[in-house]
Design a protein around this motif. Structure first.
Motif, PDB file in Angstrom:
ATOM      1  N   TYR A 175       5.880  74.412   7.109  1.00 59.06           N
ATOM      2  CA  TYR A 175       6.940  75.169   6.439  1.00 59.06           C
ATOM      3  C   TYR A 175       6.356  76.273   5.567  1.00 59.06           C
ATOM      4  O   TYR A 175       6.925  77.363   5.460  1.00 59.06           O
ATOM      5  CB  TYR A 175       7.813  74.218   5.608  1.00 59.06           C
ATOM      6  CG  TYR A 175       9.147  74.819   5.199  1.00 59.06           C
ATOM      7  CD1 TYR A 175       9.926  75.502   6.124  1.00 59.06           C
ATOM      8  CD2 TYR A 175       9.624  74.702   3.895  1.00 59.06           C
ATOM      9  CE1 TYR A 175      11.151  76.051   5.763  1.00 59.06           C
ATOM     10  CE2 TYR A 175      10.851  75.249   3.531  1.00 59.06           C
ATOM     11  CZ  TYR A 175      11.608  75.918   4.466  1.00 59.06           C
ATOM     12  OH  TYR A 175      12.815  76.471   4.107  1.00 59.06           O
ATOM     13  N   LEU A 215      13.141  70.022  10.648  1.00 64.24           N
ATOM     14  CA  LEU A 215      12.322  71.183  10.277  1.00 64.24           C
ATOM     15  C   LEU A 215      12.384  72.255  11.352  1.00 64.24           C
ATOM     16  O   LEU A 215      12.542  73.445  11.050  1.00 64.24           O
ATOM     17  CB  LEU A 215      10.876  70.752  10.054  1.00 64.24           C
ATOM     18  CG  LEU A 215       9.878  71.886   9.791  1.00 64.24           C
ATOM     19  CD1 LEU A 215      10.262  72.695   8.558  1.00 64.24           C
ATOM     20  CD2 LEU A 215       8.458  71.334   9.666  1.00 64.24           C
ATOM     21  N   PHE A 271      14.567  68.184   5.264  1.00 64.62           N
ATOM     22  CA  PHE A 271      14.670  69.319   6.180  1.00 64.62           C
ATOM     23  C   PHE A 271      15.951  69.252   7.014  1.00 64.62           C
ATOM     24  O   PHE A 271      16.538  70.289   7.345  1.00 64.62           O
ATOM     25  CB  PHE A 271      13.440  69.401   7.079  1.00 64.62           C
ATOM     26  CG  PHE A 271      12.190  69.835   6.350  1.00 64.62           C
ATOM     27  CD1 PHE A 271      12.151  71.059   5.685  1.00 64.62           C
ATOM     28  CD2 PHE A 271      11.075  69.027   6.309  1.00 64.62           C
ATOM     29  CE1 PHE A 271      11.014  71.464   5.016  1.00 64.62           C
ATOM     30  CE2 PHE A 271       9.931  69.422   5.641  1.00 64.62           C
ATOM     31  CZ  PHE A 271       9.897  70.638   4.988  1.00 64.62           C
TER      32      PHE A 271
END
Length: 389
Positions: A175, A215, A271
Motif C-alpha cells: 500500500y 487491498l 482494507f
C-alpha cells in the motif's frame, strides 16, 4: 522457444528464482545480486531479438543466476571458508517447481526493516526493478538507494527462509508503494497492483485471503479515478468536481467484484472497509447522489476496528455531508488538530456552514502546512476564491 520477452514476462519470475537459489544454499543477499546479474544477461542475450527466448525462461534464469553466484563464491574462497550446499551446476532437467514468492515477500517486508527500506527491497527483489528505477521512483540518487537496498539485504539475510512471515506487513508495504503513484519511468501504482495480484494468488488457502482481496479492490477503485484526478496543468481536481466519464469503468467493475467476494467471507479487515467506502463513491453517478449515510456507517465500522485518527478525520467529512456541516464540525472537534489535513477539513466544513471568512483563513493555514506542491496550490486557490467573494 518463445517470442515473449519483456519486463512483464521477467518480473514475476524474479522472486521465484531468488527462492530457488536460497534453497540451494545461497544467502538472500547473494541470491538477489545473482538474479539481478542474470536479468542483465537475459537482456543482453534476448533483448535485441537476435536470439530466440527459451521456452523455459525461468530455468534459463536459474542456471544463469546460479553460475553468477558460484563465480562470486569461488572468487571469495581465498578470503572465506564459507560452505555452500551445492557447489556445482545442477544437471539437466525441469526447474524446481516450488514457488517461494510468498516467502520472498515476507523477507522483504521484515519488521526489522524501516518502511522505506522494505518498500525499496520489495520493488527490487519481488518487483524485479533495477536500483536505478527504484531510485528514480523515489527521487533519490542511485548511490543512496543502492546503500539502502544493500543494508536491507544484509538485515534479512540472517533470517530463516522457512520462517512464517506477516502477511499484514506485506500488505502495508504494498500500500505504501501504491500511494507513491507515478515518478520516473516506473508507474508505482500499477506495479503495486501487479504485485498485489500476485500476492492474492499466493496468500491463504486456495489463494483466498479476504484482506489481500480488499487491498487489491481498494487499489483498483482508486486507480480507476486517476485519469480525472488532475487537470492538464497538473492541478488537483477534488473528488466532487471530477469528470466521472473519465473513470475507468472496467477497473471499477473488477474492484467491486473482488470486494464482494472478500466481504462474502465474513472476515472483515481495514482494507476491505476502505474499499467498501471507495466502492460507494465509484457507484454514485454524481457527487450529489453519493450515499453518504452508508459511507458514515462504513467509517463507523472502520473506526471501531482501527481507532485511527485519520479515519476519525475522514468520518467527520462524511458526517458533514450526510447530516450537515454542523454535525461534521462537532465530530471534527474530537479530532487532534495537529493531525495533517485537519485545517483543510475544517476549512471545507466551515465553508459548507457559510462561514467564508473562517474558511478562507483556514485554507490559507492549511496551504502553509501542505507537504506537496499540488496540494498547496489547490488550497491557496481555495483561499483566494473565498477571499474574492
Amino acid at each position: 522457444m518463445t517470442d515473449a520477452f519483456d519486463a512483464a514476462t521477467l518480473r514475476p519470475l524474479v522472486p521465484q528464482v531468488i527462492g530457488i537459489l536460497v534453497r540451494r544454499g545461497a544467502d538472500f543477499a547473494a541470491a538477489e545480486d545473482a538474479v539481478q546479474e542474470a536479468l542483465v544477461d537475459a537482456w543482453r542475450t534476448f533483448g535485441d531479438g537476435s536470439e530466440a527466448v527459451p521456452r523455459d525462461l525461468k530455468g534459463w534464469l536459474v542456471t544463469a543466476a546460479w553460475r553468477r553466484f558460484l563465480d562470486v563464491v569461488r572468487s571469495a574462497s581465498a578470503r572465506s571458508r564459507r560452505e555452500v550446499t551445492v557447489d556445482a551446476e545442477p544437471g539437466p532437467g525441469p526447474t524446481e517447481a516450488a514457488d517461494d514468492t510468498l516467502r520472498v515477500f515476507f523477507l522483504c517486508a521484515h519488521p526489522a526493516l524501516t518502511p522505506a527500506s522494505a518498500v525499496a527491497l520489495t520493488l527490487r527483489a519481488v518487483g524485479g526493478l533495477t536500483t536505478r528505477q527504484v531510485a528514480e521512483a523515489y527521487l533519490v540518487p542511485e548511490a543512496t538507494m543502492a546503500q539502502r537496498i544493500s543494508r536491507a539485504k544484509r538485515t534479512v539475510s540472517t533470517e530463516s527462509f522457512d520462517r512464517p512471515g506477516d502477511l499484514a506487513t506485506v500488505r502495508r508495504v504494498l500500500y505504501l508503494v501504491f500511494n507513491e503513484g507515478y515518478t520516473g519511468d516506473v508507474d508505482l501504482a500499477a506495479e503495486a497492483i501487479r504485485l498485489t495480484r500476485q500476492l492474492a494468488g499466493l496468500a491463504g488457502p486456495d489463494g483466498q485471503d479476504p484482506e489481500t482481496g480488499g487491498l487489491l479492490a481498494l487499489m483498483l477503485l482508486h486507480h480507476a479515478r486517476r485519469p480525472a484526478r488532475t487537470r492538464d496543468d497538473g492541478t488537483l481536481v477534488p473528488l466532487a468536481d471530477q469528470d466521472r466519464a473519465l473513470w475507468d469503468t472496467a477497473l471499477v467493475e473488477e474492484g467491486v467484484a473482488i470486494l464482494q467476494a472478500a466481504l462474502a467471507q465474513d472476515r472483515r479487515g481495514e482494507f476491505q472497509l476502505q474499499a467498501a467506502i471507495a466502492a460507494l463513491h465509484a457507484d454514485a453517478p454524481s457527487a450529489e447522489e453519493t450515499d453518504w449515510v452508508q459511507i458514515v456507517q462504513w467509517y463507523d465500522e472502520l473506526l471501531a476496528l482501527t481507532g485511527s485518527p485519520v479515519v476519525r478525520l475522514n468520518r467527520a467529512v462524511a458526517l458533514g455531508e450526510a447530516d450537515g456541516a454542523r454535525a461534521g464540525l462537532a465530530a471534527l472537534a474530537e479530532v487532534d488538530p495537529a493531525l495533517p489535513r485537519h485545517r483543510a477539513v475544517s476549512a471545507y466544513l466551515h465553508e459548507r456552514d457559510g462561514d467564508l471568512a473562517t474558511a478562507a483563513r483556514l485554507y490559507a493555514e492549511a496551504a502553509g502546512l501542505a507537504t506537496n506542491a499540488a496540494e498547496r496550490n489547490h488550497l491557496v486557490r481555495q483561499a483566494a476564491r473565498l477571499n474574492r467573494r
